[in-house]
Design an enzyme around this catalytic site. Structure first.
Site, PDB file in Angstrom:
ATOM      1  N   ILE A 139       9.418   0.679  -5.123  1.00 53.45           N
ATOM      2  CA  ILE A 139       8.492   0.857  -4.735  1.00 53.45           C
ATOM      3  C   ILE A 139       9.470   3.402  -4.653  1.00 53.45           C
ATOM      4  O   ILE A 139      10.228   2.683  -4.586  1.00 53.45           O
ATOM      5  CB  ILE A 139       8.131   0.543  -3.210  1.00 53.45           C
ATOM      6  CG1 ILE A 139      10.439   0.513  -2.642  1.00 53.45           C
ATOM      7  CG2 ILE A 139       8.542  -0.693  -3.389  1.00 53.45           C
ATOM      8  CD1 ILE A 139       9.808  -0.353  -1.218  1.00 53.45           C
ATOM      9  N   ASP A 140       8.321   3.846  -3.774  1.00 56.93           N
ATOM     10  CA  ASP A 140       8.037   5.427  -4.136  1.00 56.93           C
ATOM     11  C   ASP A 140       9.701   4.998  -3.160  1.00 56.93           C
ATOM     12  O   ASP A 140       9.414   5.153  -1.774  1.00 56.93           O
ATOM     13  CB  ASP A 140       7.317   5.634  -3.803  1.00 56.93           C
ATOM     14  CG  ASP A 140       6.658   5.811  -4.819  1.00 56.93           C
ATOM     15  OD1 ASP A 140       6.540   5.019  -6.611  1.00 56.93           O
ATOM     16  OD2 ASP A 140       5.044   5.385  -4.147  1.00 56.93           O
ATOM     17  N   LYS A 141       9.938   6.654  -3.227  1.00 58.27           N
ATOM     18  CA  LYS A 141      10.834   7.005  -2.431  1.00 58.27           C
ATOM     19  C   LYS A 141      10.121   7.140  -0.887  1.00 58.27           C
ATOM     20  O   LYS A 141      11.272   7.430   0.073  1.00 58.27           O
ATOM     21  CB  LYS A 141      10.953   8.812  -3.310  1.00 58.27           C
ATOM     22  CG  LYS A 141      11.758   9.544  -1.914  1.00 58.27           C
ATOM     23  CD  LYS A 141      12.234  11.424  -2.487  1.00 58.27           C
ATOM     24  CE  LYS A 141      13.068  11.974  -1.514  1.00 58.27           C
ATOM     25  NZ  LYS A 141      12.596  13.178  -1.254  1.00 58.27           N
TER      26      LYS A 141
END
Length: 306
Positions: A139-141
């Protein structure tokens, strides 16, 4: 030293500074303008054997040679970083990743990643190599929430197969711009890298299949609180799909408007994750509530934007 790249200046390229022209020409190789400017300063960009100036405009037909520097090696080392472990057994770890943490080391993010923390915690699967050990999905930062991690190669193979077969329930919570009038819906739109901006993904006709289901949980005056369920798992899928239908995720720095809700990061949280335990076959489901800033924003919207 890596293999030199030869590029012949085009008519359009002759109208622009060489650093900008090269950045456009080499975008499909994920080479950025800042990298090119660095190589120019190091004398790695030449024309007729002579170093070029970043501001120079070269004539059409000029052959420019770029000799990239070798990328700095990236190593994933154990780091004593606290983990929010939701579940752990001999095969799997389910963690609740905080907003702002990168999942695995990459250029610009060599330390402080989830992988660094997991390596300090214990053994991980090795199939993905030394940089992404145990990582099944990302999942994105700036997205918080649940991730499953494999502790051994057998578990890695099982969890990866489950993802590929769309057997894992992955439900996200998000605050998006605008009021969605439909109570629920499905976005079926293929996604690929944006041909005009290599840092972004986009809905592209010949992209990979991408399907997102959404349900409205609450409407505010200018925003909507939704649940989004992934049927597929493309890079930035929810962010791209919600922007595509005119309701970008609040706080999204890539696909959303500059004027958005205050606070760090985007309001997107991986709230529910299910998996089949690789050894026992038991069906497991996990949930994690959004982080405090997300919950506080929902409270603020209820009081000020209702």
């Amino acid at each position: 030293m890596t293999t030199p790249i030869d590029w012949t200046v085009t008519a359009a390229g002759a109208q622009a500074r060489i650093d900008k022209a090269l950045a456009t020409a080499l975008a499909d190789q994920d080479i950025t303008r800042s990298q090119i400017q660095k190589w120019i300063k190091e004398g790695r960009v030449t024309a007729a054997g002579q170093p070029v100036n970043a501001k120079a405009k070269l004539a059409e037909g000029t052959v420019v040679t770029v000799t990239p520097s070798a990328p700095a090696p990236i190593a994933a080392e154990p780091e004593d970083i606290p983990l929010d472990i939701v579940y752990e057994d001999h095969d799997v770890i389910v963690v609740n990743k905080p907003q702002g943490m990168v999942v695995h080391p990459a250029p610009g993010h060599h330390h402080g990643t989830l992988v660094n923390a997991l390596l300090a915690h214990g053994q991980l699967a090795t199939i993905n190599g030394a940089i992404r050990p145990g990582i099944v999905h990302r999942i994105d930062k700036d997205t918080s929430g649940l991730l499953m991690v494999a502790k051994n190669d057998k578990a890695q193979q099982s969890l990866t197969a489950q993802l590929k077969a769309h057997k894992n329930a992955r439900k996200y919570l998000a605050i998006v711009h605008g009021v969605i009038h439909e109570d629920q819906g499905t976005i079926d739109a293929p996604i690929a890298r944006n041909p005009k901006d290599r840092k972004k993904m986009a809905v592209v006709v010949d992209g990979r299949e991408a399907v997102t289901h959404f349900k409205v949980l609450r409407r505010f005056r200018h925003y909507t609180y939704i649940q989004a369920v992934l049927e597929t798992g493309r890079t930035h899928q929810i962010r791209v799909h919600m922007a595509y239908i005119g309701h970008p995720v609040a706080g999204d720095p890539l696909y959303g408007p500059a004027k958005t809700l205050p606070g760090a990061g985007q309001f997107l949280h991986a709230a529910t994750l299910s998996l089949t335990q690789p050894t026992t076959g038991e069906e497991l489901t996990f949930s994690a509530e959004p982080p405090e800033n997300f919950r506080e924003m929902l409270k603020w919207l209820a009081e000020n934007d209702d």
